[in-house]
Design a protein around this motif. Structure first.
Motif, PDB file in Angstrom:
ATOM      1  N   ILE A  45      44.368  40.262  24.556  1.00  0.00           N
ATOM      2  CA  ILE A  45      44.007  38.882  24.890  1.00  0.00           C
ATOM      3  C   ILE A  45      44.779  37.915  23.998  1.00  0.00           C
ATOM      4  CG2 ILE A  45      42.094  37.225  25.034  1.00  0.00           C
ATOM      5  CD1 ILE A  45      40.202  39.687  25.254  1.00  0.00           C
ATOM      6  N   LEU A  46      45.285  36.859  24.606  1.00  0.00           N
ATOM      7  CA  LEU A  46      45.941  35.782  23.875  1.00  0.00           C
ATOM      8  C   LEU A  46      45.188  34.482  24.122  1.00  0.00           C
ATOM      9  CD1 LEU A  46      48.370  34.516  22.278  1.00  0.00           C
ATOM     10  CD2 LEU A  46      49.447  34.161  24.526  1.00  0.00           C
ATOM     11  N   ILE A  47      44.959  33.725  23.044  1.00  0.00           N
ATOM     12  CA  ILE A  47      44.460  32.351  23.171  1.00  0.00           C
ATOM     13  C   ILE A  47      45.520  31.452  22.546  1.00  0.00           C
ATOM     14  CG2 ILE A  47      42.571  30.753  22.759  1.00  0.00           C
ATOM     15  CD1 ILE A  47      40.735  33.148  22.343  1.00  0.00           C
ATOM     16  N   PRO A  48      46.351  30.799  23.383  1.00  0.00           N
ATOM     17  CA  PRO A  48      47.421  29.949  22.850  1.00  0.00           C
ATOM     18  C   PRO A  48      46.944  28.520  22.613  1.00  0.00           C
ATOM     19  CG  PRO A  48      47.677  30.158  25.215  1.00  0.00           C
ATOM     20  CD  PRO A  48      46.430  30.927  24.839  1.00  0.00           C
ATOM     21  N   GLY A  49      47.575  27.853  21.646  1.00  0.00           N
ATOM     22  CA  GLY A  49      47.170  26.490  21.324  1.00  0.00           C
ATOM     23  C   GLY A  49      45.690  26.464  21.044  1.00  0.00           C
ATOM     24  N   ALA A  50      45.254  27.450  20.272  1.00  0.00           N
ATOM     25  CA  ALA A  50      43.837  27.821  20.215  1.00  0.00           C
ATOM     26  C   ALA A  50      42.969  26.873  19.411  1.00  0.00           C
ATOM     27  CB  ALA A  50      43.716  29.224  19.627  1.00  0.00           C
ATOM     28  N   GLY A  51      43.588  26.019  18.596  1.00  0.00           N
ATOM     29  CA  GLY A  51      42.753  25.167  17.755  1.00  0.00           C
ATOM     30  C   GLY A  51      41.893  26.028  16.843  1.00  0.00           C
ATOM     31  N   ASN A  52      40.667  25.607  16.622  1.00  0.00           N
ATOM     32  CA  ASN A  52      39.772  26.355  15.732  1.00  0.00           C
ATOM     33  C   ASN A  52      39.233  27.633  16.366  1.00  0.00           C
ATOM     34  OD1 ASN A  52      39.848  24.706  13.335  1.00  0.00           O
ATOM     35  ND2 ASN A  52      38.766  23.155  14.510  1.00  0.00           N
ATOM     36  N   SER A  53      39.448  27.782  17.640  1.00  0.00           N
ATOM     37  CA  SER A  53      39.279  29.042  18.365  1.00  0.00           C
ATOM     38  C   SER A  53      37.935  29.735  18.177  1.00  0.00           C
ATOM     39  CB  SER A  53      40.410  30.000  18.020  1.00  0.00           C
ATOM     40  OG  SER A  53      40.533  30.930  19.056  1.00  0.00           O
ATOM     41  N   PHE A  54      36.897  29.046  18.576  1.00  0.00           N
ATOM     42  CA  PHE A  54      35.575  29.671  18.580  1.00  0.00           C
ATOM     43  C   PHE A  54      35.498  30.751  19.664  1.00  0.00           C
ATOM     44  CE2 PHE A  54      35.102  25.604  16.507  1.00  0.00           C
ATOM     45  CZ  PHE A  54      34.419  25.970  15.357  1.00  0.00           C
ATOM     46  N   GLU A  55      36.358  30.647  20.685  1.00  0.00           N
ATOM     47  CA  GLU A  55      36.422  31.696  21.703  1.00  0.00           C
ATOM     48  C   GLU A  55      36.939  32.997  21.101  1.00  0.00           C
ATOM     49  OE1 GLU A  55      36.048  27.883  23.606  1.00  0.00           O
ATOM     50  OE2 GLU A  55      37.522  28.559  22.148  1.00  0.00           O
ATOM     51  N   ALA A  56      37.937  32.899  20.205  1.00  0.00           N
ATOM     52  CA  ALA A  56      38.462  34.103  19.540  1.00  0.00           C
ATOM     53  C   ALA A  56      37.399  34.711  18.633  1.00  0.00           C
ATOM     54  CB  ALA A  56      39.708  33.764  18.736  1.00  0.00           C
ATOM     55  N   GLU A  57      36.640  33.874  17.963  1.00  0.00           N
ATOM     56  CA  GLU A  57      35.563  34.370  17.110  1.00  0.00           C
ATOM     57  C   GLU A  57      34.528  35.126  17.936  1.00  0.00           C
ATOM     58  OE1 GLU A  57      32.310  32.636  13.869  1.00  0.00           O
ATOM     59  OE2 GLU A  57      33.716  31.263  14.837  1.00  0.00           O
ATOM     60  N   ASN A  66      41.627  43.409  20.097  1.00  0.00           N
ATOM     61  CA  ASN A  66      43.024  43.249  20.481  1.00  0.00           C
ATOM     62  C   ASN A  66      43.272  41.796  20.911  1.00  0.00           C
ATOM     63  OD1 ASN A  66      45.632  44.129  20.851  1.00  0.00           O
ATOM     64  ND2 ASN A  66      45.231  45.203  22.766  1.00  0.00           N
ATOM     65  N   THR A  67      42.617  40.874  20.197  1.00  0.00           N
ATOM     66  CA  THR A  67      42.710  39.439  20.484  1.00  0.00           C
ATOM     67  C   THR A  67      43.708  38.784  19.538  1.00  0.00           C
ATOM     68  OG1 THR A  67      40.427  39.339  21.292  1.00  0.00           O
ATOM     69  CG2 THR A  67      41.391  37.273  20.525  1.00  0.00           C
ATOM     70  N   PHE A  68      44.594  37.971  20.105  1.00  0.00           N
ATOM     71  CA  PHE A  68      45.608  37.242  19.348  1.00  0.00           C
ATOM     72  C   PHE A  68      45.382  35.745  19.534  1.00  0.00           C
ATOM     73  CE2 PHE A  68      47.271  41.388  19.924  1.00  0.00           C
ATOM     74  CZ  PHE A  68      48.168  41.627  18.890  1.00  0.00           C
ATOM     75  N   VAL A  69      45.595  35.010  18.460  1.00  0.00           N
ATOM     76  CA  VAL A  69      45.413  33.561  18.470  1.00  0.00           C
ATOM     77  C   VAL A  69      46.731  32.919  18.059  1.00  0.00           C
ATOM     78  CG1 VAL A  69      44.130  31.658  17.445  1.00  0.00           C
ATOM     79  CG2 VAL A  69      42.980  33.832  17.867  1.00  0.00           C
ATOM     80  N   LEU A  70      47.182  31.944  18.836  1.00  0.00           N
ATOM     81  CA  LEU A  70      48.449  31.282  18.547  1.00  0.00           C
ATOM     82  C   LEU A  70      48.228  29.784  18.417  1.00  0.00           C
ATOM     83  CD1 LEU A  70      51.896  31.843  20.131  1.00  0.00           C
ATOM     84  CD2 LEU A  70      50.904  29.560  20.228  1.00  0.00           C
ATOM     85  N   LEU A  92      47.125  36.457  13.981  1.00  0.00           N
ATOM     86  CA  LEU A  92      47.125  34.994  13.883  1.00  0.00           C
ATOM     87  C   LEU A  92      48.577  34.548  13.955  1.00  0.00           C
ATOM     88  CD1 LEU A  92      44.565  34.629  10.971  1.00  0.00           C
ATOM     89  CD2 LEU A  92      44.153  34.067  13.376  1.00  0.00           C
ATOM     90  N   LEU A  93      48.981  34.032  15.092  1.00  0.00           N
ATOM     91  CA  LEU A  93      50.383  33.742  15.349  1.00  0.00           C
ATOM     92  C   LEU A  93      50.667  32.260  15.119  1.00  0.00           C
ATOM     93  CD1 LEU A  93      50.648  35.795  18.670  1.00  0.00           C
ATOM     94  CD2 LEU A  93      51.067  36.592  16.330  1.00  0.00           C
ATOM     95  N   HIS A  94      51.309  31.979  13.990  1.00  0.00           N
ATOM     96  CA  HIS A  94      51.654  30.595  13.654  1.00  0.00           C
ATOM     97  C   HIS A  94      53.063  30.338  14.174  1.00  0.00           C
ATOM     98  CE1 HIS A  94      52.831  27.444  10.486  1.00  0.00           C
ATOM     99  NE2 HIS A  94      52.192  26.848  11.463  1.00  0.00           N
ATOM    100  N   GLN A  95      53.155  29.945  15.441  1.00  0.00           N
ATOM    101  CA  GLN A  95      54.463  29.755  16.052  1.00  0.00           C
ATOM    102  C   GLN A  95      54.354  28.924  17.315  1.00  0.00           C
ATOM    103  OE1 GLN A  95      54.708  34.233  17.230  1.00  0.00           O
ATOM    104  NE2 GLN A  95      56.168  33.195  18.552  1.00  0.00           N
ATOM    105  N   ASP A  96      55.510  28.600  17.855  1.00  0.00           N
ATOM    106  CA  ASP A  96      55.608  27.867  19.107  1.00  0.00           C
ATOM    107  C   ASP A  96      55.315  28.829  20.262  1.00  0.00           C
ATOM    108  OD1 ASP A  96      56.742  26.735  21.526  1.00  0.00           O
ATOM    109  OD2 ASP A  96      57.837  25.327  20.257  1.00  0.00           O
ATOM    110  N   PHE A  97      54.416  28.430  21.122  1.00  0.00           N
ATOM    111  CA  PHE A  97      54.038  29.223  22.291  1.00  0.00           C
ATOM    112  C   PHE A  97      55.262  29.662  23.098  1.00  0.00           C
ATOM    113  CE2 PHE A  97      53.272  28.656  26.924  1.00  0.00           C
ATOM    114  CZ  PHE A  97      52.474  29.770  27.161  1.00  0.00           C
ATOM    115  N   PHE A  98      56.223  28.772  23.277  1.00  0.00           N
ATOM    116  CA  PHE A  98      57.359  29.060  24.140  1.00  0.00           C
ATOM    117  C   PHE A  98      58.333  30.056  23.518  1.00  0.00           C
ATOM    118  CE2 PHE A  98      55.712  25.033  25.686  1.00  0.00           C
ATOM    119  CZ  PHE A  98      55.613  25.308  27.045  1.00  0.00           C
TER     120      PHE A  98
END
Length: 196
Positions: A45-57, A66-70, A92-98
């Motif tokens: 699972i990927l959550i891009p532009g996730a912000g604080n990402s309570f969905e990932a939590e 197997n959840t990734f946050v960008l 925890l992917l600190h990068q540009d989505f594209f």
């Protein structure tokens, strides 16, 4: 394509200045409802532009390891790590989505599309197609209010989304969300798109 004014510096400053009006402090109810019916814990699972990402939590706490946050901004990734200390740093992917080059079974859209420069909507749909495995799903919420130049967030309409995404996805669901938070009632569309 003109220079994107909503770049890394822009989003870093939004977090630094605490201008994060999209942050509701918990998983969005329509997405939480979708997550609660998932059963295969191995799903990537990927959550891009996730912000604080309570969905990932929520996903992590439900055993979806197997959840990734960008995010292009570092602060929201640190916020998630502070709340969920055993969340792996490499997810925890600190990068540009594209610039991401990986494949996923499921991508969750939550206030990312509406935050992008509108010039990037077509590249967004194409990139989502590239990032999903065959039969993979793009699921989440899109804003349903007239488009204005004053965003982000930028609005859009059901017709626009159908035209944009039908080139790459089978539109399984695209309808008014019935369990949005009070402030977004009548302004969100819940969708499930399956990669063609």
């Amino acid at each position: 394509m003109k220079k994107n004014k909503f770049d890394k510096a822009y989003w870093d400053n939004r977090y630094k200045d605490n201008k994060t009006g999209w942050n509701i402090g918990y998983a969005s109810p329509p997405i939480q409802g979708y997550i609660e019916q998932l059963y295969d814990k191995s799903t990537s699972i990927l959550i891009p532009g996730a912000g604080n990402s309570f969905e990932a939590e929520l996903l992590w706490n439900e055993g979806f390891n197997n959840t990734f946050v960008l995010d292009i901004a570092k602060q929201p990734l640190e916020n998630l790590k502070n709340r969920v200390q055993d969340f792996p740093n490499e997810q925890l992917l600190h990068q540009d989505f594209f610039e991401l080059n990986k494949k996923f079974d499921l991508i969750i859209e939550q206030t990312f599309f509406c935050a992008l420069n509108p010039d990037l909507r077509k590249p967004y749909a194409e990139k989502m197609f590239q990032l999903l495995k065959p039969n993979g799903k793009l699921v989440g919420l899109l804003f349903d209010f007239p488009f204005t130049e004053s965003g982000p967030p930028f609005g859009g309409s059901l017709d626009e989304y159908e035209n944009l995404f039908s080139k790459h996805f089978k539109i399984k669901i695209l309808e008014r969300s019935t369990n949005s938070i009070k402030e977004r009632q009548g302004k969100e569309l819940f969708f499930i798109f399956e990669r063609l």
